[in-house]
Design an enzyme around this catalytic site. Structure first.
Site, PDB file in Angstrom:
ATOM      1  CG  MET A 133      29.297  11.267  36.781  1.00  0.00           C
ATOM      2  SD  MET A 133      28.699   9.855  35.775  1.00  0.00           S
ATOM      3  CE  MET A 133      30.048   9.033  35.863  1.00  0.00           C
ATOM      4  N   GLY A 134      28.933  15.233  35.466  1.00  0.00           N
ATOM      5  CA  GLY A 134      28.545  16.586  34.747  1.00  0.00           C
ATOM      6  C   GLY A 134      29.814  16.930  34.138  1.00  0.00           C
ATOM      7  CE  LYS A 181      24.839  18.673  67.024  1.00  0.00           C
ATOM      8  NZ  LYS A 181      23.329  18.583  66.720  1.00  0.00           N
ATOM      9  N   GLY A 199      26.501  13.754  21.689  1.00  0.00           N
ATOM     10  CA  GLY A 199      27.429  13.124  20.488  1.00  0.00           C
ATOM     11  C   GLY A 199      26.640  12.343  19.727  1.00  0.00           C
ATOM     12  CG  ASP A 231      26.433  14.951  31.617  1.00  0.00           C
ATOM     13  OD1 ASP A 231      26.581  14.391  32.808  1.00  0.00           O
ATOM     14  OD2 ASP A 231      27.366  15.163  30.964  1.00  0.00           O
TER      15      ASP A 231
HETATM   16  P1  ADP Z   1      27.153  10.977  24.046  1.00  0.00           P
HETATM   17  O1  ADP Z   1      26.137  10.618  23.118  1.00  0.00           O
HETATM   18  O2  ADP Z   1      26.716  10.206  25.532  1.00  0.00           O
HETATM   19  O3  ADP Z   1      27.295  12.161  24.302  1.00  0.00           O
HETATM   20  P2  ADP Z   1      29.605  10.728  22.967  1.00  0.00           P
HETATM   21  O4  ADP Z   1      29.880  12.146  22.572  1.00  0.00           O
HETATM   22  O5  ADP Z   1      30.732   9.809  23.233  1.00  0.00           O
HETATM   23  O6  ADP Z   1      28.546  10.268  23.784  1.00  0.00           O
HETATM   24  O7  ADP Z   1      28.904   9.959  21.259  1.00  0.00           O
HETATM   25  C1  ADP Z   1      28.938   8.911  21.313  1.00  0.00           C
HETATM   26  C2  ADP Z   1      29.238   8.145  19.882  1.00  0.00           C
HETATM   27  O8  ADP Z   1      28.085   9.176  18.872  1.00  0.00           O
HETATM   28  C3  ADP Z   1      30.470   8.398  19.360  1.00  0.00           C
HETATM   29  O9  ADP Z   1      31.464   7.728  19.626  1.00  0.00           O
HETATM   30  C4  ADP Z   1      30.315   8.580  17.793  1.00  0.00           C
HETATM   31  O10 ADP Z   1      30.337   7.299  17.254  1.00  0.00           O
HETATM   32  C5  ADP Z   1      29.075   9.472  17.755  1.00  0.00           C
HETATM   33  N1  ADP Z   1      29.228  10.642  17.524  1.00  0.00           N
HETATM   34  C6  ADP Z   1      29.696  11.722  18.418  1.00  0.00           C
HETATM   35  N2  ADP Z   1      29.827  12.858  17.775  1.00  0.00           N
HETATM   36  C7  ADP Z   1      29.610  12.911  16.423  1.00  0.00           C
HETATM   37  C8  ADP Z   1      29.534  13.743  15.554  1.00  0.00           C
HETATM   38  N3  ADP Z   1      29.834  14.995  15.659  1.00  0.00           N
HETATM   39  N4  ADP Z   1      29.188  13.258  14.252  1.00  0.00           N
HETATM   40  C9  ADP Z   1      28.925  11.769  14.094  1.00  0.00           C
HETATM   41  N5  ADP Z   1      28.882  11.101  15.285  1.00  0.00           N
HETATM   42  C10 ADP Z   1      29.012  11.388  16.340  1.00  0.00           C
HETATM   43  O1  F6P Z   2      27.927  12.363  29.788  1.00  0.00           O
HETATM   44  C1  F6P Z   2      27.760  11.476  30.676  1.00  0.00           C
HETATM   45  C2  F6P Z   2      28.496  11.435  31.576  1.00  0.00           C
HETATM   46  O2  F6P Z   2      28.064  10.625  32.710  1.00  0.00           O
HETATM   47  C3  F6P Z   2      29.500  12.654  32.213  1.00  0.00           C
HETATM   48  O3  F6P Z   2      28.496  13.289  33.405  1.00  0.00           O
HETATM   49  C4  F6P Z   2      30.606  12.010  32.682  1.00  0.00           C
HETATM   50  O4  F6P Z   2      31.619  12.784  32.754  1.00  0.00           O
HETATM   51  C5  F6P Z   2      30.976  10.631  31.591  1.00  0.00           C
HETATM   52  O5  F6P Z   2      29.457  10.742  30.988  1.00  0.00           O
HETATM   53  C6  F6P Z   2      31.481   9.676  31.951  1.00  0.00           C
HETATM   54  O6  F6P Z   2      31.522   8.861  30.921  1.00  0.00           O
HETATM   55  P1  F6P Z   2      32.462   7.398  30.879  1.00  0.00           P
HETATM   56  O7  F6P Z   2      32.731   6.962  32.111  1.00  0.00           O
HETATM   57  O8  F6P Z   2      31.261   6.443  30.346  1.00  0.00           O
HETATM   58  O9  F6P Z   2      33.432   7.951  29.710  1.00  0.00           O
END
Ligand code: ADP
Ligand code: F6P
Length: 318
Positions: free
Chosen positions: A169-170, A214, A104, A127
């Site tokens: 996790m994952g 076991k 994200g 992940d």
């Molecule tokens: P991660 O980076 O660990 O996958 P998230 O998916 O929660 O975590 O994304 C973290 C932050 O990145 C979000 O809260 C948001 O601010 C930003 N973000 C996520 N997806 C998008 C997107 N498609 N476009 C712009 N910003 C994004």
């Molecule tokens: O994306 C990483 C991760 O550790 C996932 O495996 C897990 O589902 C999630 O983050 C949990 O995130 P949080 O508890 O911060 O919402």
């Protein structure tokens, strides 16, 4: 280039602080100053800027978490919040930005790059589901924690002749479950990427017990969403004395492994060099080299297991 910015966003992992240290030191080597934005994109939207000096990143290399803090920021996803972030970057005179985060967060970095910000992403997620890098930052430390935990559980499982269901996790990825199952010699593994047959697993485990085994260890990725159900089946239908352990957030903290320390430091150095060379991209570990992977490549492909790992997963999921 006089000043760059850095932020850490999304779920944290071990190895981020080592990365921050390398970024600051590499920047200073090139006479570039560093602004740290606190709490991920929230720090850009609301201008939570701090000066990051070599002194501030000394002694943090071996610590888990992120000294810059992290968050999930809804506001950044809205047009108004995104524009506020662009305004902050302008006002703070940031000429290049490094985003350390998961899928994200890197999508956010791509959006900034498309809006004209020189922006480099460092893939960080336990992940290991980000295309373009063999290993994301934090994966190795998480795997070591999981494997240590399974070794510990095996001791007590074998004393009691028990079956243990262990959830890793994952959210959508079975990488941690599959690799830790292989590394710890688990009897079965369930991951979201492939079909499993619980009845056949139970039959196999029962016959192994009858032949003198076991204990049985079943590793399940969180994304399968069947942990409780499988534990219940092992108990009620197969008659195993069964216990369930959800490893949870212990997988996300702790001192980073040597691999994650050095990966983070290398990625940090490469990220600064990429900004100097004006290469908006994601830093990817491919073999033993670090590459600049275009955002489009990262997001138009899906990371998949190689055939050997798939074969292992098939074997252990029936
Ligand atoms: P991660 O980076 O660990 O996958 P998230 O998916 O929660 O975590 O994304 C973290 C932050 O990145 C979000 O809260 C948001 O601010 C930003 N973000 C996520 N997806 C998008 C997107 N498609 N476009 C712009 N910003 C994004
Ligand atoms: O994306 C990483 C991760 O550790 C996932 O495996 C897990 O589902 C999630 O983050 C949990 O995130 P949080 O508890 O911060 O919402």
């Amino acid at each position: 280039m006089k000043r760059i910015g850095v932020l850490t966003s999304g779920g944290d992992c071990s190895g981020i602080n080592a990365t921050l240290k390398a970024i600051v030191e590499e920047a200073y080597k090139n006479n570039i100053r560093v602004t740290g934005f606190l709490e991920g994109y929230n720090g850009l939207v609301n201008d939570l800027a701090i000066e990051l000096t070599p002194m501030q990143v000394s002694g943090v290399l071996q610590r888990g978490g992120t000294i810059l803090m992290t968050s999930r920021c809804e506001e950044f996803m809205q047009e108004s919040g995104f524009n506020k972030a662009l305004k902050t970057l302008k006002e703070e005179k940031i000429e290049g930005l490094i985003v350390i985060g998961g899928d994200g967060s890197l999508r956010g970095a791509k959006k900034l790059a498309e809006a004209g910000v020189l922006c480099v992403g460092i893939p960080e997620s336990i992940d290991n589901d980000i295309y373009g890098t063999d290993m994301a930052l934090g994966v190795d430390t998480a795997l070591n924690i999981i494997t240590d935990a399974i070794d510990i559980i095996r001791d007590t499982a074998s004393s009691h002749k028990r079956a243990f269901v262990i959830e890793t996790m994952g959210r959508e990825s079975g990488y941690l479950a599959l690799m830790s199952a292989m590394a710890s010699g688990a009897e079965a593994v369930l991951i979201p990427e492939i079909d499993y047959d619980i009845d056949s697993i139970m039959k196999r485990l029962k016959s192994e017990h009858e032949r003198g085994r076991k204990y049985s260890i079943v590793v399940i990725a969180e994304g399968v969403k069947k942990t409780q159900e499988v534990a219940e089946k092992l108990k009620v239908e197969a008659g195993f004395d069964t216990r369930l352990t959800i490893l949870g957030h212990i997988q996300r903290g702790g001192n980073p492994s040597v691999f994650d320390r050095t990966l983070g430091m290398r990625m940090g150095i490469k990220a600064v060099q990429s900004l100097i060379n004006k290469k908006s991209s994601v830093i990817g570990l491919q073999g033993s080299d670090l590459k600049n992977v275009p955002y489009d490549v990262v997001f138009s492909n899906k990371k998949v297991f190689n055939e050997m790992m798939l074969e292992f997963a098939r074997l252990k999921s029936r």
